[in-house]
Design a protein around this motif. Structure first.
Motif, PDB file in Angstrom:
ATOM      1  N   PRO A   4       0.834  -1.213   0.000  1.00  0.00           N
ATOM      2  CA  PRO A   4       0.000   0.000   0.000  1.00  0.00           C
ATOM      3  C   PRO A   4       0.866   1.261   0.000  1.00  0.00           C
ATOM      4  O   PRO A   4       1.992   1.250   0.480  1.00  0.00           O
ATOM      5  CB  PRO A   4      -0.801  -0.096   1.299  1.00  0.00           C
ATOM      6  N   LEU A   5       0.308   2.317  -0.529  1.00  0.00           N
ATOM      7  CA  LEU A   5       1.007   3.594  -0.573  1.00  0.00           C
ATOM      8  C   LEU A   5       1.121   4.151   0.844  1.00  0.00           C
ATOM      9  O   LEU A   5       0.137   4.220   1.589  1.00  0.00           O
ATOM     10  CB  LEU A   5       0.232   4.571  -1.468  1.00  0.00           C
ATOM     11  N   ARG A   6       2.321   4.524   1.217  1.00  0.00           N
ATOM     12  CA  ARG A   6       2.575   5.064   2.560  1.00  0.00           C
ATOM     13  C   ARG A   6       1.929   6.439   2.719  1.00  0.00           C
ATOM     14  O   ARG A   6       1.695   7.135   1.733  1.00  0.00           O
ATOM     15  CB  ARG A   6       4.077   5.186   2.793  1.00  0.00           C
ATOM     16  N   LEU A   7       1.713   6.830   3.961  1.00  0.00           N
ATOM     17  CA  LEU A   7       1.102   8.122   4.251  1.00  0.00           C
ATOM     18  C   LEU A   7       1.919   9.271   3.673  1.00  0.00           C
ATOM     19  O   LEU A   7       1.361  10.194   3.075  1.00  0.00           O
ATOM     20  CB  LEU A   7       0.912   8.314   5.758  1.00  0.00           C
ATOM     21  N   ASP A   8       3.237   9.224   3.806  1.00  0.00           N
ATOM     22  CA  ASP A   8       4.044  10.329   3.293  1.00  0.00           C
ATOM     23  C   ASP A   8       3.912  10.449   1.777  1.00  0.00           C
ATOM     24  O   ASP A   8       3.855  11.555   1.233  1.00  0.00           O
ATOM     25  CB  ASP A   8       5.506  10.241   3.737  1.00  0.00           C
ATOM     26  N   ALA A   9       3.802   9.329   1.074  1.00  0.00           N
ATOM     27  CA  ALA A   9       3.601   9.378  -0.375  1.00  0.00           C
ATOM     28  C   ALA A   9       2.192   9.859  -0.716  1.00  0.00           C
ATOM     29  O   ALA A   9       1.990  10.554  -1.718  1.00  0.00           O
ATOM     30  CB  ALA A   9       3.868   8.010  -0.988  1.00  0.00           C
ATOM     31  N   LYS A  10       1.220   9.518   0.122  1.00  0.00           N
ATOM     32  CA  LYS A  10      -0.146  10.018  -0.093  1.00  0.00           C
ATOM     33  C   LYS A  10      -0.178  11.541   0.029  1.00  0.00           C
ATOM     34  O   LYS A  10      -0.908  12.209  -0.706  1.00  0.00           O
ATOM     35  CB  LYS A  10      -1.116   9.394   0.907  1.00  0.00           C
ATOM     36  N   ILE A  11       0.619  12.086   0.918  1.00  0.00           N
ATOM     37  CA  ILE A  11       0.692  13.538   1.071  1.00  0.00           C
ATOM     38  C   ILE A  11       1.307  14.162  -0.179  1.00  0.00           C
ATOM     39  O   ILE A  11       0.846  15.205  -0.651  1.00  0.00           O
ATOM     40  CB  ILE A  11       1.472  13.909   2.353  1.00  0.00           C
TER      41      ILE A  11
END
Length: 122
Positions: A4-11
């Protein structure tokens, strides 16, 4: 199954979607920030908006995440000097809120670069 896409990458995705959209819808916002030596200001602004949107979409797709993550990190590193210049220019003006925003966003670029890089590294 992909990671899954990490939170920092989602930001990073959110920031690129927002910024890329503004680049396309209101490119005049960025024109005062362009160095005089850069040719075709409007075209460069619109082009960079397209690149931001492509990077955002690429980060969302597992099959393109690696390339998009590395491209996103490179883009963020590439525009960092412009962000520094914007803060320097703002410091010469009288708009204290704008000065604060341009200075505050500089250290925020580092976690964005890291998030993009990590997404590109898998």
């Amino acid at each position: 199954m992909s990671t899954p896409l990490r939170l920092d990458a989602k930001i990073v995705v959110g920031a690129f979607l927002a910024s890329g959209t503004v680049h396309l819808v209101k490119p005049e916002v960025f024109e005062p920030l362009m160095p005089s030596w850069v040719p075709a200001h409007r075209e460069v602004i619109v082009g960079s908006g397209v690149v931001e949107l492509l990077c955002a979409v690429g980060l969302l797709l597992p099959s393109t995440r690696r390339a998009a993550g590395l491209a996103s990190a490179a883009l963020l590193v590439g525009v960092f000097p412009g962000n520094v210049q914007m803060a320097v220019d703002a410091s010469k003006g009288s708009n204290r809120a704008f000065q604060a925003v341009t200075l505050a966003r500089l250290p925020l670029q580092l976690p964005l670069i890291r998030g993009a890089w990590r997404a590109g590294r898998g």
